[in-house]
Write an enzyme that holds these catalytic residues in place. Structure first.
Site, PDB file in Angstrom:
ATOM      1  N   ASN A 116       0.838  -1.198   0.000  1.00  0.00           N
ATOM      2  CA  ASN A 116       0.000   0.000   0.000  1.00  0.00           C
ATOM      3  C   ASN A 116       0.873   1.248   0.000  1.00  0.00           C
ATOM      4  O   ASN A 116       1.967   1.241   0.551  1.00  0.00           O
ATOM      5  CB  ASN A 116      -0.869   0.019   1.268  1.00  0.00           C
ATOM      6  CG  ASN A 116      -1.781   1.223   1.345  1.00  0.00           C
ATOM      7  OD1 ASN A 116      -2.413   1.602   0.361  1.00  0.00           O
ATOM      8  ND2 ASN A 116      -1.851   1.847   2.515  1.00  0.00           N
ATOM      9  N   HIS A 118       0.860   5.276   1.227  1.00  0.00           N
ATOM     10  CA  HIS A 118       0.154   6.167   2.151  1.00  0.00           C
ATOM     11  C   HIS A 118       0.848   7.532   2.128  1.00  0.00           C
ATOM     12  O   HIS A 118       2.076   7.603   2.205  1.00  0.00           O
ATOM     13  CB  HIS A 118       0.161   5.574   3.561  1.00  0.00           C
ATOM     14  CG  HIS A 118      -0.682   6.363   4.505  1.00  0.00           C
ATOM     15  ND1 HIS A 118      -2.057   6.311   4.489  1.00  0.00           N
ATOM     16  CD2 HIS A 118      -0.350   7.273   5.458  1.00  0.00           C
ATOM     17  CE1 HIS A 118      -2.542   7.146   5.397  1.00  0.00           C
ATOM     18  NE2 HIS A 118      -1.521   7.727   5.997  1.00  0.00           N
ATOM     19  N   ASP A 154      -2.790   0.906   7.820  1.00  0.00           N
ATOM     20  CA  ASP A 154      -1.531   1.611   7.523  1.00  0.00           C
ATOM     21  C   ASP A 154      -0.396   1.223   8.481  1.00  0.00           C
ATOM     22  O   ASP A 154       0.350   2.079   8.955  1.00  0.00           O
ATOM     23  CB  ASP A 154      -1.761   3.150   7.572  1.00  0.00           C
ATOM     24  CG  ASP A 154      -2.826   3.599   6.572  1.00  0.00           C
ATOM     25  OD1 ASP A 154      -2.921   3.009   5.488  1.00  0.00           O
ATOM     26  OD2 ASP A 154      -3.578   4.543   6.887  1.00  0.00           O
TER      27      ASP A 154
HETATM   28  C1  GAR Z   1      -3.123   8.836  -2.661  1.00  0.00           C
HETATM   29  O1  GAR Z   1      -2.581  10.025  -2.160  1.00  0.00           O
HETATM   30  C2  GAR Z   1      -2.836   7.691  -1.717  1.00  0.00           C
HETATM   31  O2  GAR Z   1      -1.595   7.771  -1.099  1.00  0.00           O
HETATM   32  C3  GAR Z   1      -3.956   7.832  -0.719  1.00  0.00           C
HETATM   33  O3  GAR Z   1      -5.076   8.135  -1.513  1.00  0.00           O
HETATM   34  C4  GAR Z   1      -4.660   8.895  -2.643  1.00  0.00           C
HETATM   35  C5  GAR Z   1      -5.274   8.282  -3.887  1.00  0.00           C
HETATM   36  O4  GAR Z   1      -5.026   9.088  -5.010  1.00  0.00           O
HETATM   37  N1  GAR Z   1      -4.132   6.642   0.055  1.00  0.00           N
HETATM   38  C6  GAR Z   1      -4.433   6.634   1.353  1.00  0.00           C
HETATM   39  O5  GAR Z   1      -4.682   7.642   1.987  1.00  0.00           O
HETATM   40  C7  GAR Z   1      -4.502   5.256   1.976  1.00  0.00           C
HETATM   41  N2  GAR Z   1      -4.701   5.322   3.382  1.00  0.00           N
HETATM   42  P1  GAR Z   1      -5.074   8.439  -6.449  1.00  0.00           P
HETATM   43  O6  GAR Z   1      -6.422   7.694  -6.554  1.00  0.00           O
HETATM   44  O7  GAR Z   1      -5.026   9.610  -7.394  1.00  0.00           O
HETATM   45  O8  GAR Z   1      -3.908   7.508  -6.596  1.00  0.00           O
END
Ligand code: GAR
Length: 196
Positions: A116, A118, A154
């Site tokens: 994942n 984060h 996470d």
């Molecule tokens: C990204 O910033 C990712 O790191 C975060 O969601 C966003 C998705 O953007 N994930 C989390 O917060 C997981 N806990 P994207 O759909 O444009 O890749």
């Protein structure tokens, strides 16, 4: 030396920016990591949200996109059982979570090796609002993390992090764009590291 094929399945929930970046940088390409040559195939993407913008991105890139809305299932267990049934025939070497906003239980995590991304320097700012929370903090050093997925939010073992020192005058829009830049640089590298 022989080339090993590595099959990836990407799970996402919304925008799909990381998914698209990974496809551009890794799909159908060969890499040599520690003397081993591997060729990457993104065999499918999966969205748990039928409205996700990333579905159109995957289509534009000719990647199969399965839609498995978690809302169609009464329990997390039913949802994950269906996910496992749909993903198993794809024989993935690695599941890549890219903005997949559901916690996966031991049911899923015990079947597939999963990683994942984060948008914070974990263990700081776990959860769904990491960019806002790190922006609101007094931390000058900020960044992103790629980690193995376990059953806790996470929290799995760290694979790689990328950091930057921010200017405390930056506005939120600029701050977020720099976080996404770090993500786009880090995640492809971290995937190769995890596969090796
Ligand atoms: C990204 O910033 C990712 O790191 C975060 O969601 C966003 C998705 O953007 N994930 C989390 O917060 C997981 N806990 P994207 O759909 O444009 O890749």
């Amino acid at each position: 030396m022989a080339t090993t094929n590595k099959r990836l399945v990407i799970l996402f929930s919304g925008n799909g920016g990381n998914m698209e970046n990974i496809i551009h940088k890794l799909h159908h390409k060969e890499f040599v990591v520690n003397g081993n040559t591997m060729k990457i195939d993104i065999v499918a993407c999966v969205s748990n949200n039928k409205e996700a913008f990333g579905i159109q991105r995957a289509k534009n890139l000719n990647i199969d996109c399965l839609i498995v809305p978690h809302k169609d299932f009464a329990t997390r267990e039913d949802f994950e059982t269906t996910l496992i049934e749909k993903i198993t025939p794809l024989k993935p070497d690695l599941i890549v979570l890219a903005g997949f906003m559901r916690i996966l239980s031991p049911l899923f995590v015990s079947v597939f090796k999963s990683i994942n991304i984060h948008p914070s320097l974990l263990p700081k700012f776990k959860g769904a609002n990491a960019i806002q929370e790190s922006f609101d903090s007094s931390d000058r050093e900020v960044g992103v993390s790629v980690h193995w997925v376990n059953e806790e939010l996470d929290s799995g073992a760290m694979i790689m992090q990328a950091k930057r020192i921010r200017d405390m005058d930056e506005d939120f829009e600029y701050f977020s764009s720099k976080i996404h830049e770090l993500e786009y640089e880090l995640y492809p590298q971290a995937i190769l590291k995890a596969l090796n």
